[in-house]
Design an enzyme around this catalytic site. Structure first.
Site, PDB file in Angstrom:
ATOM      1  N   GLY A  72       6.078   0.869  -3.852  1.00  0.00           N
ATOM      2  CA  GLY A  72       6.452   2.106  -4.612  1.00  0.00           C
ATOM      3  C   GLY A  72       5.558   2.393  -5.531  1.00  0.00           C
ATOM      4  O   GLY A  72       4.985   3.387  -5.832  1.00  0.00           O
ATOM      5  N   ASN A 153      16.117   4.262 -12.350  1.00  0.00           N
ATOM      6  CA  ASN A 153      16.504   3.077 -11.754  1.00  0.00           C
ATOM      7  C   ASN A 153      17.027   2.356 -12.811  1.00  0.00           C
ATOM      8  O   ASN A 153      17.714   1.321 -12.695  1.00  0.00           O
ATOM      9  CB  ASN A 153      14.950   2.023 -11.681  1.00  0.00           C
ATOM     10  CG  ASN A 153      13.944   2.449 -12.826  1.00  0.00           C
ATOM     11  OD1 ASN A 153      13.594   3.636 -13.037  1.00  0.00           O
ATOM     12  ND2 ASN A 153      13.376   1.450 -13.467  1.00  0.00           N
ATOM     13  N   GLN A 181      14.504   4.627  -5.762  1.00  0.00           N
ATOM     14  CA  GLN A 181      16.019   4.044  -6.180  1.00  0.00           C
ATOM     15  C   GLN A 181      16.808   4.995  -5.017  1.00  0.00           C
ATOM     16  O   GLN A 181      18.039   4.474  -4.811  1.00  0.00           O
ATOM     17  CB  GLN A 181      16.426   4.333  -7.408  1.00  0.00           C
ATOM     18  CG  GLN A 181      15.630   3.329  -8.470  1.00  0.00           C
ATOM     19  CD  GLN A 181      16.185   1.927  -8.152  1.00  0.00           C
ATOM     20  OE1 GLN A 181      17.158   1.704  -7.637  1.00  0.00           O
ATOM     21  NE2 GLN A 181      15.486   0.737  -8.422  1.00  0.00           N
ATOM     22  N   SER A 201       9.844   2.576  -1.409  1.00  0.00           N
ATOM     23  CA  SER A 201       9.469   1.077  -1.243  1.00  0.00           C
ATOM     24  C   SER A 201      10.610   0.521  -0.726  1.00  0.00           C
ATOM     25  O   SER A 201      11.898   0.571  -0.776  1.00  0.00           O
ATOM     26  CB  SER A 201       9.562   0.670  -2.695  1.00  0.00           C
ATOM     27  OG  SER A 201       9.266  -0.813  -2.864  1.00  0.00           O
ATOM     28  N   GLY A 202      10.162  -0.449   0.406  1.00  0.00           N
ATOM     29  CA  GLY A 202      11.013  -1.304   1.392  1.00  0.00           C
ATOM     30  C   GLY A 202      12.143  -1.984   0.604  1.00  0.00           C
ATOM     31  O   GLY A 202      13.354  -2.167   1.004  1.00  0.00           O
ATOM     32  N   HIS A 203      11.775  -2.861  -0.169  1.00  0.00           N
ATOM     33  CA  HIS A 203      12.767  -3.989  -0.935  1.00  0.00           C
ATOM     34  C   HIS A 203      13.698  -3.457  -1.661  1.00  0.00           C
ATOM     35  O   HIS A 203      14.625  -4.244  -1.940  1.00  0.00           O
ATOM     36  CB  HIS A 203      11.739  -4.895  -1.629  1.00  0.00           C
ATOM     37  CG  HIS A 203      11.173  -4.584  -2.876  1.00  0.00           C
ATOM     38  ND1 HIS A 203      11.761  -4.856  -4.051  1.00  0.00           N
ATOM     39  CD2 HIS A 203      10.167  -3.697  -3.168  1.00  0.00           C
ATOM     40  CE1 HIS A 203      11.209  -4.329  -5.220  1.00  0.00           C
ATOM     41  NE2 HIS A 203      10.104  -3.872  -4.669  1.00  0.00           N
ATOM     42  N   THR A 239      -5.905  -2.887   7.486  1.00  0.00           N
ATOM     43  CA  THR A 239      -5.135  -3.542   8.730  1.00  0.00           C
ATOM     44  C   THR A 239      -3.697  -3.387   8.445  1.00  0.00           C
ATOM     45  O   THR A 239      -3.404  -3.708   7.378  1.00  0.00           O
ATOM     46  CB  THR A 239      -5.495  -4.745   9.201  1.00  0.00           C
ATOM     47  OG1 THR A 239      -6.832  -4.797   9.661  1.00  0.00           O
ATOM     48  CG2 THR A 239      -4.594  -5.249  10.466  1.00  0.00           C
ATOM     49  N   CYS A 327      10.494  -4.703 -15.492  1.00  0.00           N
ATOM     50  CA  CYS A 327       9.442  -4.576 -16.049  1.00  0.00           C
ATOM     51  C   CYS A 327       9.462  -4.811 -17.394  1.00  0.00           C
ATOM     52  O   CYS A 327       8.235  -5.215 -18.167  1.00  0.00           O
ATOM     53  CB  CYS A 327       8.730  -3.383 -15.603  1.00  0.00           C
ATOM     54  SG  CYS A 327       9.318  -2.608 -14.287  1.00  0.00           S
TER      55      CYS A 327
HETATM   56  C1  PLP Z   1      10.980  -0.651  -8.051  1.00  0.00           C
HETATM   57  C2  PLP Z   1      10.334   0.821  -8.309  1.00  0.00           C
HETATM   58  C3  PLP Z   1       9.300   1.225  -8.452  1.00  0.00           C
HETATM   59  C4  PLP Z   1       8.076   0.109  -7.671  1.00  0.00           C
HETATM   60  O1  PLP Z   1       8.239  -0.158  -6.457  1.00  0.00           O
HETATM   61  P1  PLP Z   1       7.437  -1.530  -5.988  1.00  0.00           P
HETATM   62  O2  PLP Z   1       7.785  -1.355  -4.472  1.00  0.00           O
HETATM   63  O3  PLP Z   1       8.045  -2.622  -6.634  1.00  0.00           O
HETATM   64  O4  PLP Z   1       5.968  -1.465  -6.419  1.00  0.00           O
HETATM   65  C5  PLP Z   1       8.695   2.487  -8.747  1.00  0.00           C
HETATM   66  N1  PLP Z   1       9.472   3.376  -8.948  1.00  0.00           N
HETATM   67  C6  PLP Z   1      11.129   2.868  -9.234  1.00  0.00           C
HETATM   68  C7  PLP Z   1      11.905   3.901  -9.483  1.00  0.00           C
HETATM   69  C8  PLP Z   1      11.641   1.632  -8.923  1.00  0.00           C
HETATM   70  O5  PLP Z   1      12.871   1.408  -8.901  1.00  0.00           O
END
Ligand code: PLP
Length: 395
Positions: A72, A153, A181, A201-203, A239, A327
């Site tokens: 993200g 978030n 989010q 973002s995947g996680h 890659t 963070c």
């Molecule tokens: C977690 C988050 C990000 C950052 O994503 P990462 O994949 O951890 O770099 C950016 N924006 C928001 C709103 C998030 O919650």
């Protein structure tokens, strides 16, 4: 330690077993480089193509509008920096908000300090919703981009994205949203909402870490973010993270498939959490919009205590939560988001964020609220601020 209760799903989520299963063969069997020409490599390429399709479908986008990134933060950096570069002949002004993730805010600071950008940080109201009239008033002939996050978030507030998309379109300005989010938690259709660029973002949706994407609407001028090979239509060389991409595709497909049932369950547990805290613990405040909020977000401020102390005590009971965004932990400044909704420092310091998953049960909620009641009254009993307050009440 007994059972762990994980209430920090805004920080990261568990990779779903079906996602891990989809990824595994791309480590062990189909490990070819998607750019190679032999048949063996075409399996890897097919994996990437399928995932791109799953993600495009989830957003109502076209496959060729999805660009994979390493998460993200990278997608946010790319959207802002590349737009600034590509549109500088039109202007140097970007509008964003005071409650963005640091991936946006710190990129804006960089553009402002090092690249000559002008940035307007629009206010939000006490519920954390961006003020549309202020946003529209901030537009100048130099404005090239509006970047407003889809959902926050920390406090979970969901922004009026469709209205912002319409304002941007009316003024011929690009609209980017950090949907890290929101994607997988609320329905998103980039055409219906007028979104030109979207980060994810995947996680954050039960996919793997270190993989994300930037959606870039066809026709938007965009510069390469990483120079090198021809991957990602020559815009982001390197890659491909094939297992990560495949896992992200599976996670996106799963998130859309399970959204209705999953979020309905989360909302039930979330509201139970909030109801009990508000009714059973005195001197508390719910942060974020009461209804326009992410299905899994609980954020509450407890007067007279420190969020960090609560976190440590909850940890003793196996409860993982957060006092702000991951963070900012480690720093003593209160969260910029809580300050932006108007909380005084001392109240912002007593804030607790609990972000649920589909696995969070009513019993978990009851256990945590029961413990919170003990923790809060124990900490207040030791608080000189609370003692003073009670004395004043009595006089
Ligand atoms: C977690 C988050 C990000 C950052 O994503 P990462 O994949 O951890 O770099 C950016 N924006 C928001 C709103 C998030 O919650």
């Amino acid at each position: 330690m007994g059972k762990m209760i994980y209430l920090d799903n805004a920080a990261t989520t568990k990779t779903a077993p079906e996602v891990v299963e989809a990824m595994l063969p791309y480590f062990t069997e189909m490990y070819g480089n998607p750019s190679s020409i032999y048949d063996f490599a075409s399996k890897s390429k097919e994996g990437v193509t399928k995932a791109r399709g799953q993600i495009a479908d989830a957003l109502g986008a076209k496959r060729e509008e999805i660009y994979f990134t390493a998460g993200g933060s990278e997608a946010d950096n790319w959207a802002l920096k590349a737009t600034f570069e590509a549109y500088k002949s039109k202007g140097n002004h970007i509008i964003t908000t005071k409650i963005e993730h640091h991936a946006i805010l710190h990129t804006c600071e960089y553009l402002e300090k090092e690249r000559g950008a002008k940035i307007t940080y629009v206010d939000v109201d006490e519920n954390g919703i961006v003020k549309l009239d202020e946003l529209e008033k901030a537009i100048t002939p130099e404005t090239i981009l509006i970047s407003v996050m889809f959902a926050n978030n920390e406090i979970g507030s969901i922004q009026p994205i469709k209205e912002i998309g319409a304002i941007a379109k009316e003024h011929g300005i690009l609209f980017h949203t950090d949907a890290v989010q929101a994607f997988g938690q609320v329905p998103i259709n980039v055409d219906e909402l007028g979104i030109d660029m979207l980060s994810s973002s995947g996680h954050k949706l039960n996919g793997p870490k270190g993989i994300g994407f930037l959606y870039i609407r066809k026709g938007v001028k965009i510069r390469s973010f990483v120079h090198g090979g021809a991957q990602e239509r020559k815009r982001r060389a390197g890659t491909e993270n094939v297992p990560g991409i495949v896992g992200y595709g599976a996670a996106a497909e799963r998130a859309i498939r399970t959204m209705e049932e999953r979020t309905a369950k989360e909302i039930q547990v979330r509201d139970h959490f909030i109801d009990r805290i508000m009714k059973e613990i005195p001197y508390v405040k719910l942060n974020g919009h009461p209804t326009k909020r992410l299905p899994n977000n609980v954020n509450v401020s407890f007067q007279f205590i420190e969020g960090e102390s609560m976190l440590l005590m909850l940890d003793n009971y196996g409860v993982c939560a957060s006092s702000g965004s991951a963070c900012t932990s480690g720093s003593l400044d209160p969260s910029h988001v809580l300050l932006a909704i108007g909380l005084p420092h001392e109240i912002a310091h007593g804030s607790l964020r609990m972000t649920l998953s589909e696995e969070t049960t009513m019993e978990d909620a009851d256990f945590v609220v029961d413990k919170l009641k003990e923790i809060v009254s124990g900490l207040r009993a030791m608080s000189p601020l609370y003692e003073d307050f009670i004395k004043k009440q009595k006089n």
